[in-house]
Design an enzyme around this catalytic site. Structure first.
Site, PDB file in Angstrom:
ATOM      1  N   LYS A 283      -8.742  -3.306  14.743  1.00  0.00           N
ATOM      2  CA  LYS A 283      -9.025  -4.231  13.654  1.00  0.00           C
ATOM      3  C   LYS A 283      -9.791  -5.434  14.200  1.00  0.00           C
ATOM      4  CE  LYS A 283      -6.760  -6.182   9.576  1.00  0.00           C
ATOM      5  NZ  LYS A 283      -5.513  -6.272   8.820  1.00  0.00           N
ATOM      6  N   GLU A 371       7.027  -1.595  -1.517  1.00  0.00           N
ATOM      7  CA  GLU A 371       7.631  -2.565  -2.424  1.00  0.00           C
ATOM      8  C   GLU A 371       8.906  -2.044  -3.073  1.00  0.00           C
ATOM      9  OE1 GLU A 371       3.305  -3.441  -1.961  1.00  0.00           O
ATOM     10  OE2 GLU A 371       4.433  -1.634  -2.505  1.00  0.00           O
ATOM     11  N   ARG A 399       4.867  -2.383  -8.762  1.00  0.00           N
ATOM     12  CA  ARG A 399       5.141  -1.093  -8.153  1.00  0.00           C
ATOM     13  C   ARG A 399       6.645  -0.856  -7.978  1.00  0.00           C
ATOM     14  NH1 ARG A 399       1.142  -0.115  -3.250  1.00  0.00           N
ATOM     15  NH2 ARG A 399       0.453   1.656  -4.481  1.00  0.00           N
TER      16      ARG A 399
END
Length: 630
Positions: A283, A371, A399
């Protein structure tokens, strides 16, 4: 101004242009793409580190596959900037995330190359499986690729998709872009499993030697792939998770080695059935500041591209951010009560729960991008005698709706939901606006719902929630407060009690949350025009302050409600229901987010469009008082 002068990038207007280049030329193009992204995002902020890490992957996919006929689903979508630039949006990239400009995420209506929208994590495998099955049913022969990364594989939906895809034997490719990160470093058993695969020197050395030796014998390569799982099990001393789900596993592959990526992807086009390519990337690749601190450079704001210095907008008074008020208050409450714990689904820094994590790591739980699990896990903590503060971004809380009802509300467990990024969030756009929480929570029994008007009230509501012993939701916006002093001690609020901030006789304005401050400003301006507007801060969406509503219903013919959420089923609807049910004749005008999806722009721009900024509220006050301006 779009930067030009690149050897190859200036001539890439579609993947067809890309395919004219040689592989060595692609490596130069990759460097140009990174330079272009840094030069653009330093002045027009966006998601930098994730997209830098996926540059070679984007190039290789569009080089090998016949997009847009072949379908590439990006998950999470913020890693797809190189994809956007290569697919005809280079000239528009300076409008990224701006009002009327291109979206920061893949968007089907924006480009035929955006096969599926993905602002939330873990959707790609299920969507790609649907596309693959649609191809099969219609007799269409095209490739379908799901690119899942930035921690999205930790989401439960990803495993539901893998399980179904493996069982169905669908012809599709899943690319696991493994950078060991979401926004913060990944957590959990999957991270350790992938780490074991990528760091097994013996396995990788043998695999690469055999693969390279068979480069000229495709049939032999396929034969070796067929017994590859036996080799993996004997060397890694464990079964392969993906192959146990009936996926052909390939990798790990260096995601920054274009030559290898192009070769491997080319080979995989002819392999039928469900396949998974494990690609290891870094990243922030190619920009040292982003490589050294990926969480900061996930979405860094404006910065100096030469020095890597993060820039602060000049002239800002810089009140405290709401997320920091939450973080420091949570730490105070944890010191005060040993039952207090923090839970977050991969938003440790984004929610400022890292403040608790640094001092009390044993009482802070980052559960990954999951979640629903975060909510049920919190319910389990509460059932076990603790008081969890479960911090989830408002749009991500959608969600976990069933978990909130089934696991928390029905059992009346004292889980405290702190919904960050509630309301319009600005440039992240339609998938990230937290506009539905007031409406979808209001209908759930046993829930208490509050929204502070400022930083001090956020602190008070968190303390009140701690003492309440019931399911409690506190929603607050992205960004900074108004400079309210929250440095004092704790004060308990009376649940369901609003407060009249300004008396009036012509119009009543009932607001909830930080838009209360806009309502006050509008009332002051209305007074200058001879209109007397009363302003009430409801503070609680549930239970509502019925004493105030009775008083307002008796005294006013026109009531305006203001909320930073959808007007369909929101607090304004609750007020209108109360006024009607109790026989009052007042007209209720509801201001908030209309019944449409709001795309990206600054928060100020979007509030103006929706009509509930200060000027929009003032216009409503004038109209209610019969004083419309010409």
């Amino acid at each position: 101004m779009v930067k030009t002068g690149y050897k190859y990038l200036d001539d890439i207007n579609s993947p067809k242009d890309l395919r004219r280049l040689s592989v060595p030329e692609l490596e130069t193009l990759a460097a140009e793409l990174r330079d272009f992204m840094v030069s653009e995002l330093c002045v027009n902020p966006g998601h930098l580190a994730s997209s830098l890490g996926a540059v070679e992957l984007a190039i290789a996919l569009h080089y090998v596959y016949d997009t847009p006929d072949d379908k590439v689903v990006w998950d999470v979508g913020h890693q797809a900037y190189a994809h956007k630039i290569l697919t005809g949006r280079r000239e528009q990239f300076h409008t990224n995330r701006k009002l009327g400009g291109i979206s920061g995420f893949p968007r089907m209506e924006e480009s035929p190359y955006d096969a599926f929208g993905a602002g939330h994590a873990s959707v790609s495998i299920s969507a790609a499986l649907g596309m693959a099955q649609a191809n099969k049913l219609q007799g269409i022969h095209r490739n379908v690729i799901a690119v899942i990364g930035d921690g999205a594989m930790t989401g439960g939906l990803a495993y539901e998709g893998l399980n179904n895809a493996g069982a169905s034997n669908a012809d599709m490719l899943v690319i696991l872009n493994d950078n060991n990160m979401s926004i913060s470093p990944n957590v959990g058993a999957l991270k350790e499993y992938l780490l074991g695969i990528t760091t097994s020197k013996h396995y990788n050395r043998l695999k690469n030697r055999v693969w390279n030796a068979m480069s000229g014998v495709p049939r032999m390569r396929r034969a070796i792939q067929n017994f590859g799982n036996v080799v993996k099990q004997s060397i890694l001393k464990q079964s392969n998770l993906f192959e146990s789900l009936n996926f052909r596993y390939f990798g790990p592959v260096d995601g920054h080695d274009l030559k290898s990526l192009v070769r491997v992807l080319g080979d995989m086009r002819s392999i039928p059935g469900p396949k998974l390519l494990h690609v290891v990337t870094k990243k922030g690749k190619g920009y040292k500041p982003a490589e050294s601190n990926p969480p900061i450079w996930h979405a860094p704001g404006r910065f100096n591209p030469v020095t890597g210095e993060l820039l602060v907008n000049p002239g800002d008074n810089q009140p405290d951010r709401y997320q920091d008020v939450f973080g420091y208050t949570l730490l105070e409450l944890a010191r005060l009560d040993e039952r207090v714990v923090g839970v977050t689904p991969a938003m440790l820094t984004g929610s400022s729960m890292d403040i608790l994590q640094r001092e009390m790591p044993h009482r802070c739980f980052d559960v990954g991008i999951a979640e629903g699990h975060a909510v049920t896990f919190s319910a389990g903590l509460a059932a076990g005698g603790l008081i969890p503060f479960c911090n989830i971004y408002s749009s991500f809380m959608q969600r976990a709706y069933d978990h909130m009802i089934h696991d928390v509300a029905i059992q009346r467990l004292p889980v405290i939901f702190c919904l960050d990024r509630a309301g319009l969030v600005g440039e992240d756009g339609v998938t990230h606006h937290g506009v539905f929480d007031l409406a979808f929570m209001r209908s759930v029994p046993n829930m208490t719902i509050a929204a502070p008007a400022n930083e001090a009230e956020l602190k008070e509501m968190m303390y009140t929630a701690l003492l309440s012993g019931v399911p409690f939701a506190i929603r607050y916006p992205r960004g900074r407060g108004i400079g309210a002093d929250w440095s004092g001690g704790f004060r308990r609020m009376e649940i369901g009690r609003g407060i009249t901030l300004r008396g009036g006789k012509d119009v009543a304005v009932l607001a909830i949350g930080t838009v209360t401050n806009d309502a006050l400003k509008a009332a002051v301006q209305a007074e200058e025009e001879g209109i007397s507007a009363e302003v009430v801060s409801l503070r609680f969406a549930k239970p509502l302050d019925t004493a105030i509503l009775h008083d307002v219903g008796r005294r006013f013919r026109r009531i305006i409600t203001v909320e930073d959420g959808t007007v369909e089923g929101g607090v304004g609807s609750a007020v209108a229901e109360f006024i009607s049910a109790n026989g009052y004749t007042a007209e209720v005008v509801r201001l908030g987010i209309p019944d449409t999806f709001i795309h990206h722009g600054t928060i100020a721009e979007l509030k103006r469009i929706c009509g509930y900024d200060t000027e929009g509220i003032l216009t409503a006050i004038r109209k209610a008082a019969g004083r419309e301006k010409a």
